[in-house]
Design a protein around this motif. Structure first.
Motif, short mmCIF file in Angstrom:
data_model
loop_
_atom_site.label_atom_id
_atom_site.label_comp_id
_atom_site.label_asym_id
_atom_site.label_seq_id
_atom_site.Cartn_x
_atom_site.Cartn_y
_atom_site.Cartn_z
N ALA A 4 51.24 -92.57 -18.27
CA ALA A 4 52.63 -92.41 -18.65
C ALA A 4 52.76 -91.17 -19.52
O ALA A 4 51.91 -90.88 -20.36
N LYS A 5 53.84 -90.43 -19.31
CA LYS A 5 54.06 -89.21 -20.07
C LYS A 5 54.43 -89.58 -21.49
O LYS A 5 55.34 -90.38 -21.71
N LYS A 6 53.68 -89.04 -22.45
CA LYS A 6 53.96 -89.36 -23.84
C LYS A 6 55.23 -88.66 -24.29
O LYS A 6 55.39 -87.47 -24.09
N LYS A 7 56.10 -89.43 -24.87
CA LYS A 7 57.39 -88.89 -25.29
C LYS A 7 57.20 -88.13 -26.60
O LYS A 7 56.59 -88.62 -27.54
N LYS A 8 57.71 -86.91 -26.63
CA LYS A 8 57.65 -86.11 -27.84
C LYS A 8 58.91 -86.39 -28.65
O LYS A 8 60.01 -86.21 -28.16
#
Length: 152
Positions: free
Chosen positions: A77-81
Motif C-alpha cells: 500500500a502506498k504510504k500516505k504523506k
C-alpha cells in the motif's frame, strides 16, 4: 449443507459476549476452529466433491486438489504523506523578504515608551534579519516558508 451454514451453527452455540460496565457488549475474536469443529463440518459436507480435510498444525479447511493455485501478486500500500502543520504564532512573527531572508521585529517597543527617546523608538520599529543559526528552528516551525539559505 454448505460451509457457511455449519459455521453459523457453531457460532450460534457460543454464549453471547459479556456486557461492559456501561452496557455495551465486549467484542471477542472469532474462536479458532478445533479438531472437533472440523470433524463436525466434515461430517456435514457431503456436497464437497473432491475436497479433503487436513487436521494438521495449520488446521486448513477443504483444500481443493483439483484446482491449480494461481500466483498472487501483493502490492504494498502506498504510504500516505501527511502535511506538516504550520506553527501559527511563528507565522505571525516572521516574514520572508523578496530575496528569501527571514526578518523579525525588534523587542522593546510594546510598553514603557515614555522613557525611551525618539531615536531609540525609531530603531526598534525597524525589521531585522534573523540570525542564520536560528534558521533551522524557524523552518521547522514554518515548513512551507520559501527561504533562501544562501542569502546574506
Amino acid at each position: 449443507m454448505n460451509l457457511s451454514m455449519c459455521f453459523s451453527r457453531l457460532s450460534l452455540s457460543l454464549p453471547p459476549p459479556p456486557l461492559c460496565s456501561h452496557g455495551s457488549r465486549i467484542s471477542r475474536p472469532f474462536p479458532a476452529p478445533t479438531a472437533l469443529h472440523l470433524e463436525k463440518i466434515a461430517s456435514h459436507s457431503n456436497s464437497f466433491a473432491g475436497s479433503s480435510l487436513s487436521l494438521g498444525n495449520n488446521l486448513s479447511l477443504f483444500s481443493m486438489p483439483t484446482q491449480k493455485h494461481s500466483k498472487l501478486t501483493v502490492f504494498a500500500a502506498k504510504k500516505k504523506k501527511y502535511k506538516m502543520k504550520t506553527h501559527k504564532s511563528s507565522a505571525k512573527r516572521f516574514r520572508v523578504t523578496g530575496t528569501g531572508k527571514i526578518v523579525r521585529r525588534r523587542a522593546g517597543k510594546q510598553h514603557l515608551l515614555g522613557k525611551k527617546n525618539t531615536k531609540r523608538k525609531n530603531r526598534l520599529s525597524k525589521m531585522v534579519q534573523v540570525h542564520k543559526s536560528d534558521y533551522d528552528n524557524i523552518t521547522g516551525a514554518l515548513p512551507y516558508l520559501k527561504v533562501n539559505r544562501k542569502a546574506k
